[in-house]
Design a protein around this motif. Structure first.
Motif, PDB file in Angstrom:
ATOM      1  N   TRP A   4       0.824  -1.115  -0.050  1.00  0.00           N
ATOM      2  CA  TRP A   4       0.066   0.069   0.337  1.00  0.00           C
ATOM      3  C   TRP A   4       0.940   1.031   0.388  1.00  0.00           C
ATOM      4  O   TRP A   4       2.062   1.164   0.626  1.00  0.00           O
ATOM      5  N   ASP A  35       0.158   3.626   1.690  1.00  0.00           N
ATOM      6  CA  ASP A  35      -0.436   4.420   3.020  1.00  0.00           C
ATOM      7  C   ASP A  35      -0.310   3.354   3.944  1.00  0.00           C
ATOM      8  O   ASP A  35      -0.973   2.556   3.841  1.00  0.00           O
ATOM      9  N   GLN A  46      -4.878   2.687   0.101  1.00  0.00           N
ATOM     10  CA  GLN A  46      -4.764   2.950  -1.062  1.00  0.00           C
ATOM     11  C   GLN A  46      -3.317   1.408  -2.089  1.00  0.00           C
ATOM     12  O   GLN A  46      -2.349   1.541  -2.227  1.00  0.00           O
ATOM     13  N   ASN A  51       3.830   5.406  -2.574  1.00  0.00           N
ATOM     14  CA  ASN A  51       3.629   7.194  -2.275  1.00  0.00           C
ATOM     15  C   ASN A  51       4.864   7.256  -2.685  1.00  0.00           C
ATOM     16  O   ASN A  51       6.111   7.005  -2.475  1.00  0.00           O
ATOM     17  N   ASN A  94       6.278  11.054  -0.779  1.00  0.00           N
ATOM     18  CA  ASN A  94       6.189  11.571   0.336  1.00  0.00           C
ATOM     19  C   ASN A  94       7.863  12.514   0.124  1.00  0.00           C
ATOM     20  O   ASN A  94       8.494  11.956  -0.159  1.00  0.00           O
ATOM     21  N   TYR A 122       4.810   0.204   2.358  1.00  0.00           N
ATOM     22  CA  TYR A 122       3.424  -0.531   3.143  1.00  0.00           C
ATOM     23  C   TYR A 122       3.456  -1.580   2.944  1.00  0.00           C
ATOM     24  O   TYR A 122       2.872  -1.793   1.634  1.00  0.00           O
ATOM     25  N   GLU A 154       7.737  -0.494   6.343  1.00  0.00           N
ATOM     26  CA  GLU A 154       7.525   0.419   5.529  1.00  0.00           C
ATOM     27  C   GLU A 154       9.314   0.466   5.265  1.00  0.00           C
ATOM     28  O   GLU A 154       9.549   0.781   5.975  1.00  0.00           O
ATOM     29  N   SER A 199       3.856  15.612   0.030  1.00  0.00           N
ATOM     30  CA  SER A 199       3.360  14.561  -0.995  1.00  0.00           C
ATOM     31  C   SER A 199       2.699  14.749  -2.063  1.00  0.00           C
ATOM     32  O   SER A 199       2.035  14.326  -2.342  1.00  0.00           O
TER      33      SER A 199
END
Length: 129
Positions: free
Chosen positions: A86, A88, A93, A98, A100, A107, A117, A129
């Motif tokens: 994911w 997040d 998601q 991501n 960020n 994750y 993570e 982000s």
């Protein structure tokens, strides 16, 4: 002397299986044993001391700062093994990463449900982000 994290204990249903998960996915050295622990060493001198839990482990969160190349390698191993990931920490998601702080992150869960993570930039180190 500055204060530094030396080790943390990770509770697992099977410490050897959990240690193998970390070593294989993160590309770390073979684990060692110390007392009741299977010890996984990470590159900044911190060890993950994995202990068998005599119940169901309470999920924790462990984040690893990795280089861009390491991210690519770990991400490839996650996909090769069909592990759900994911973008997040709330797992809302799926199948995304991501960006960020101008880096990349994702994750996934270890065999005991710990939320893992990987990030390529520390939090707060770059643009939004």
């Amino acid at each position: 002397m500055s204060v530094q994290l030396n080790h943390t204990i990770i509770h697992a249903r099977d410490k050897h299986r959990t240690a193998r998960h970390y070593v294989d996915l993160l590309g770390l050295p073979e684990p060692t044993e110390f007392g009741p622990f299977v010890v996984v060493q990470v590159d900044n001198g911190v060890s993950l001391d994995i202990a068998d839990d005599h119940g169901t482990p309470h999920p924790q969160h462990y984040a690893f700062l990795v280089s861009e190349d390491e991210f690519d390698q770990i991400f490839a191993r996650i996909r090769e093994r069909g592990i759900q990931y994911w973008a997040d920490p709330f797992h809302s998601q799926p199948d995304n990463i991501n960006h960020n702080d101008g880096g990349r992150g994702l994750y996934w869960e270890d065999p005991d449900g710990h939320n893992l993570e990987i990030i390529t930039r520390p939090y707060g180190s770059g643009a939004g982000s």
